[in-house]
Scaffold this motif. Sequence first.
Motif, PDB file in Angstrom:
ATOM      1  N   ALA A 251      72.786  75.504  69.165  1.00 49.78           N
ATOM      2  CA  ALA A 251      74.060  75.278  68.475  1.00 49.78           C
ATOM      3  C   ALA A 251      74.043  73.864  67.905  1.00 49.78           C
ATOM      4  N   ALA A 252      74.887  73.648  66.904  1.00 48.23           N
ATOM      5  CA  ALA A 252      74.980  72.317  66.310  1.00 48.23           C
ATOM      6  C   ALA A 252      75.588  71.351  67.317  1.00 48.23           C
ATOM      7  N   GLN A 253      75.032  70.166  67.402  1.00 54.50           N
ATOM      8  CA  GLN A 253      75.545  69.151  68.314  1.00 54.50           C
ATOM      9  C   GLN A 253      75.309  67.774  67.718  1.00 54.50           C
ATOM     10  N   LYS A 254      75.989  66.780  68.256  1.00 53.38           N
ATOM     11  CA  LYS A 254      75.801  65.410  67.789  1.00 53.38           C
ATOM     12  C   LYS A 254      74.394  64.935  68.139  1.00 53.38           C
ATOM     13  N   PHE A 255      73.758  64.261  67.170  1.00 57.55           N
ATOM     14  CA  PHE A 255      72.403  63.761  67.393  1.00 57.55           C
ATOM     15  C   PHE A 255      72.451  62.509  68.265  1.00 57.55           C
ATOM     16  N   VAL A 256      71.678  62.527  69.338  1.00 56.32           N
ATOM     17  CA  VAL A 256      71.640  61.419  70.295  1.00 56.32           C
ATOM     18  C   VAL A 256      70.191  61.020  70.542  1.00 56.32           C
ATOM     19  N   SER A 257      69.929  59.728  70.594  1.00 55.32           N
ATOM     20  CA  SER A 257      68.603  59.223  70.946  1.00 55.32           C
ATOM     21  C   SER A 257      68.760  57.845  71.565  1.00 55.32           C
ATOM     22  N   GLU A 258      67.659  57.266  71.971  1.00 54.17           N
ATOM     23  CA  GLU A 258      67.721  55.938  72.577  1.00 54.17           C
ATOM     24  C   GLU A 258      68.280  54.916  71.594  1.00 54.17           C
ATOM     25  N   LYS A 259      67.977  55.120  70.301  1.00 52.19           N
ATOM     26  CA  LYS A 259      68.492  54.208  69.281  1.00 52.19           C
ATOM     27  C   LYS A 259      69.864  54.640  68.776  1.00 52.19           C
ATOM     28  N   ASN A 260      70.148  55.931  68.847  1.00 54.44           N
ATOM     29  CA  ASN A 260      71.401  56.476  68.325  1.00 54.44           C
ATOM     30  C   ASN A 260      72.289  56.886  69.498  1.00 54.44           C
ATOM     31  N   ASN A 261      72.985  55.924  70.081  1.00 56.99           N
ATOM     32  CA  ASN A 261      73.814  56.179  71.261  1.00 56.99           C
ATOM     33  C   ASN A 261      75.231  55.679  71.020  1.00 56.99           C
ATOM     34  N   ALA A 262      76.078  55.796  72.025  1.00 60.93           N
ATOM     35  CA  ALA A 262      77.496  55.453  71.852  1.00 60.93           C
ATOM     36  C   ALA A 262      77.722  53.975  71.564  1.00 60.93           C
ATOM     37  N   ALA A 263      76.744  53.131  71.874  1.00 62.14           N
ATOM     38  CA  ALA A 263      76.873  51.700  71.590  1.00 62.14           C
ATOM     39  C   ALA A 263      76.564  51.393  70.133  1.00 62.14           C
ATOM     40  N   THR A 264      75.679  52.177  69.531  1.00 58.75           N
ATOM     41  CA  THR A 264      75.245  51.905  68.162  1.00 58.75           C
ATOM     42  C   THR A 264      75.844  52.861  67.143  1.00 58.75           C
ATOM     43  N   CYS A 265      76.384  53.992  67.612  1.00 59.31           N
ATOM     44  CA  CYS A 265      76.891  55.027  66.708  1.00 59.31           C
ATOM     45  C   CYS A 265      78.351  55.338  67.060  1.00 59.31           C
ATOM     46  N   ARG A 266      79.261  55.057  66.153  1.00 58.15           N
ATOM     47  CA  ARG A 266      80.690  55.267  66.412  1.00 58.15           C
ATOM     48  C   ARG A 266      81.034  56.737  66.615  1.00 58.15           C
ATOM     49  N   ALA A 267      80.285  57.627  65.992  1.00 57.04           N
ATOM     50  CA  ALA A 267      80.577  59.053  66.089  1.00 57.04           C
ATOM     51  C   ALA A 267      80.420  59.576  67.513  1.00 57.04           C
ATOM     52  N   LEU A 268      79.697  58.839  68.358  1.00 56.12           N
ATOM     53  CA  LEU A 268      79.462  59.281  69.731  1.00 56.12           C
ATOM     54  C   LEU A 268      80.504  58.725  70.697  1.00 56.12           C
ATOM     55  N   GLU A 269      81.447  57.922  70.173  1.00 56.19           N
ATOM     56  CA  GLU A 269      82.494  57.354  71.033  1.00 56.19           C
ATOM     57  C   GLU A 269      83.371  58.437  71.634  1.00 56.19           C
ATOM     58  N   GLY A 270      83.523  59.544  70.906  1.00 58.22           N
ATOM     59  CA  GLY A 270      84.353  60.643  71.390  1.00 58.22           C
ATOM     60  C   GLY A 270      83.647  61.563  72.364  1.00 58.22           C
ATOM     61  N   GLY A 271      82.480  61.154  72.836  1.00 58.71           N
ATOM     62  CA  GLY A 271      81.750  61.942  73.821  1.00 58.71           C
ATOM     63  C   GLY A 271      80.696  62.836  73.196  1.00 58.71           C
ATOM     64  N   TYR A 272      79.693  63.214  74.006  1.00 60.19           N
ATOM     65  CA  TYR A 272      78.647  64.097  73.516  1.00 60.19           C
ATOM     66  C   TYR A 272      77.932  64.781  74.674  1.00 60.19           C
ATOM     67  N   MET A 273      77.254  65.874  74.343  1.00 60.08           N
ATOM     68  CA  MET A 273      76.284  66.498  75.236  1.00 60.08           C
ATOM     69  C   MET A 273      75.068  66.834  74.396  1.00 60.08           C
ATOM     70  N   SER A 274      73.954  66.202  74.701  1.00 56.86           N
ATOM     71  CA  SER A 274      72.716  66.423  73.972  1.00 56.86           C
ATOM     72  C   SER A 274      71.750  67.188  74.865  1.00 56.86           C
ATOM     73  N   THR A 275      71.230  68.311  74.362  1.00 58.58           N
ATOM     74  CA  THR A 275      70.322  69.154  75.149  1.00 58.58           C
ATOM     75  C   THR A 275      68.912  69.173  74.575  1.00 58.58           C
ATOM     76  N   GLU A 276      68.649  68.291  73.612  1.00 54.13           N
ATOM     77  CA  GLU A 276      67.305  68.212  73.060  1.00 54.13           C
ATOM     78  C   GLU A 276      66.444  67.340  73.976  1.00 54.13           C
ATOM     79  N   GLY A 277      65.391  67.957  74.549  1.00 56.52           N
ATOM     80  CA  GLY A 277      64.593  67.235  75.529  1.00 56.52           C
ATOM     81  C   GLY A 277      65.386  67.122  76.817  1.00 56.52           C
TER      82      GLY A 277
END
Length: 294
Positions: A66-92
């Motif tokens: 399913a579509a989900q917010k992209f999360v990585s070590e570089k793209n996290n809630a500290a660096t990406c405002r879109a993740l401030e509202g929470g996320y669940m990443s199941t890739e890896g």
Amino acid sequence: MKKALTLTVVANMTSNYSEGLGNISSVQKVFKGQHVYAMRSRESLKNAICVQAGLYDDLETSVDGAAQKFVSEKNNAATCRALEGGYMSTEGLTYIRNSSFYLTDAVACDTFVNETRFHNNLYLASNNAKANGLNLQEEGNAKKAGLMPYQYEYDKSMKTYSLTIDLEMIGKDENFNAEADSEEKAERVLNLLNAVKNLSLVVKGNLDNAEPLFIAGGLSDRKTHYFENVVRVKHGALSITEDLKDKLSEDFSCALLKGDNFTNEDQVVKELCPISMKQFFDKLTEQVKSYYGV
């Protein structure tokens, strides 16, 4: 120490839509106290506020089933405002980070009254029929031209919702031991407040001014919707109770948008001494900046 910001808002807004049946759309509703109330769901409200606050400007999505917010070590809630509202990443590895702010459903103050609106696309269908030499009066041509009547329930009414922001959690992502600087944290909170202050929705192609008519809250040492149970509107009148007054006396404020939006506006002004919306949000802005030291 005050570590949260809590607001309860009364606004005049439309409901969002739930399931449809054929060409009939129905507004979302909730059943409580033996009555049915129209509502805008917390998910719909949160999405609208995040979009207007600019928090989704840097949103990236990925698909893992399913579509989900992209999360990585570089793209996290500290660096990406879109993740401030929470996320669940199941890739890896699976990463979960709760939202740093929470909303309630925006529930109508009065019980639901069904107002059905009927429409059709006659102009577009007529244009298509003319271009193709069809007479809409002849049997079968209406379908060929794409003529389609439709209807939907309509509700725009006073609704109450609450927003609480965990100021300690803003800009932090423990999954990656990352944290934004103080200026970025403050800006994210202020953008959320500005979205609430000037909230505007587009529903079924109609522009909807959902700015606060009445608001109560401020910085709090409790991470909860502190005014959720005391801000009530009955038959157009804001309920002025001792509990509401007691909560406001605990270093909180309230604001009123004057314009006879409430039938007891004079009483509200006399007993609650509300400040203007501009003063209320200016005060919150200074408190947030002070909290983050910017």
